[in-house]
Design a protein around this motif. Sequence first.
Motif, short mmCIF file in Angstrom:
data_model
loop_
_atom_site.label_atom_id
_atom_site.label_comp_id
_atom_site.label_asym_id
_atom_site.label_seq_id
_atom_site.Cartn_x
_atom_site.Cartn_y
_atom_site.Cartn_z
N ARG A 179 3.08 6.93 -10.73
CA ARG A 179 3.13 7.46 -9.36
C ARG A 179 1.72 7.65 -8.84
N PHE A 180 1.62 7.60 -7.51
CA PHE A 180 0.34 7.87 -6.86
C PHE A 180 -0.12 9.27 -7.25
N ARG A 222 -1.68 4.34 -9.71
CA ARG A 222 -1.12 3.65 -8.55
C ARG A 222 -1.96 4.04 -7.35
N SER A 225 7.97 0.85 -14.12
CA SER A 225 7.26 1.02 -12.84
C SER A 225 7.44 2.41 -12.25
N ARG A 226 8.66 2.95 -12.36
CA ARG A 226 8.94 4.23 -11.69
C ARG A 226 8.17 5.39 -12.32
N ARG A 241 -3.35 3.77 -3.12
CA ARG A 241 -2.67 4.08 -1.86
C ARG A 241 -1.85 2.91 -1.34
N SER A 242 -2.25 1.67 -1.75
CA SER A 242 -1.46 0.52 -1.29
C SER A 242 -0.29 0.26 -2.24
N ARG A 243 -0.05 1.18 -3.19
CA ARG A 243 1.06 1.10 -4.15
C ARG A 243 0.82 0.11 -5.28
#
Length: 344
Positions: free
Chosen positions: A16-17, A34, A12-13, A36-38
Amino acid sequence: MLEGFWYIATQSRHVRFDRPTAVALLNQPIVLLRDRSRAVYALEDRCAHRGVPLSAGWQEDDSIRCRYHGWRFAASGECLEVPALANGTVPKSACVRSYPVREQDGWVWVYIGNDRCLQPTAPPPALPAPPDGSRMVSTRVSVPVKVRMDFAVDSLVDPAHVPFVHNRFFRQQHVAKLKEKEFTRLPLGFRTVSNNVKFPNTFVFRALTPGLALARTTVDFLLPGIHLETLEVGKRFGSIMLIATPLTTEVTRLDITVGWNFLRWAPLAWVVRLTARTTLSQDREILELQEQGNLQKTTMNVGLEHDTMAVWYRRLQKYHLDQLAGVPNLAHPVPEKTTLRWTT
Ligand code: FES
Ligand SMILES: [Fe+2]
């Protein structure tokens, strides 16, 4: 390579946006974004216009723009904009495939289906949690291996290599003993539970089981290449999720998640990661050697009792494909209950 399952795309990490991430699963190029709402979404990494990887383009709000002619695609895969279009609307066919995505246990999971299994019917497999509901800490490691998926999975269900390949951490040949394990079937796999397990006196197990108390372990294998293991000593609980993922025909990634509910205050994660990385690197070395030895022709001697699980794995693949094809009256390839013996 089997469709109709969740596969680990990456940690997951790493997603990134504003930074499209290219991955491959089952020979399919995929771009992860990813928004804007993650939330993470996954699209075919191949523009519907002339096939340029979308991951080479850039994210614009919650869409991605191709860098060749600027076509812009939404999370659904729908093409929102064709800049060079003088008049008329964007054709509906100008879309890219989108994949179901979940985030769980620190991983991004992507569901790879086909016409017979378009959408997932269950969530991705989870790291086993303690029965008393206590909190766990966990850590994860990924190791790509130049080996075909089937050989990698054979090694996940293979007890006989442990004293030879992993002797430094887990077993030593001179303490090898006869094991007798009872197996039961799971819908697309099998399980073995062992009570009163006495672990060998090596440093990994001394850390896990103080005083080398007797432990209870469960080991599940599930298609497409999932090994779930739990270890309980009193209130101490540890679990391992080890998964083989076919990135391409030639490359399989081994992803391991390790969780534990004890000594949570201690900075153990790096020791666990070092141990996991060393173990998986030992597997990588032997699997890449196996691939070399099988370049010209495939040698597969699976007639012995400790190779039974590798045989079950291959039969389960066929069982799954037959299920998807709607073949009637299928018999599960794993016996309801059986005992296997080996020395490790
Ligand atoms: S190839 Fe992507 S817009 Fe032309
Ligand atoms: Fe191994």
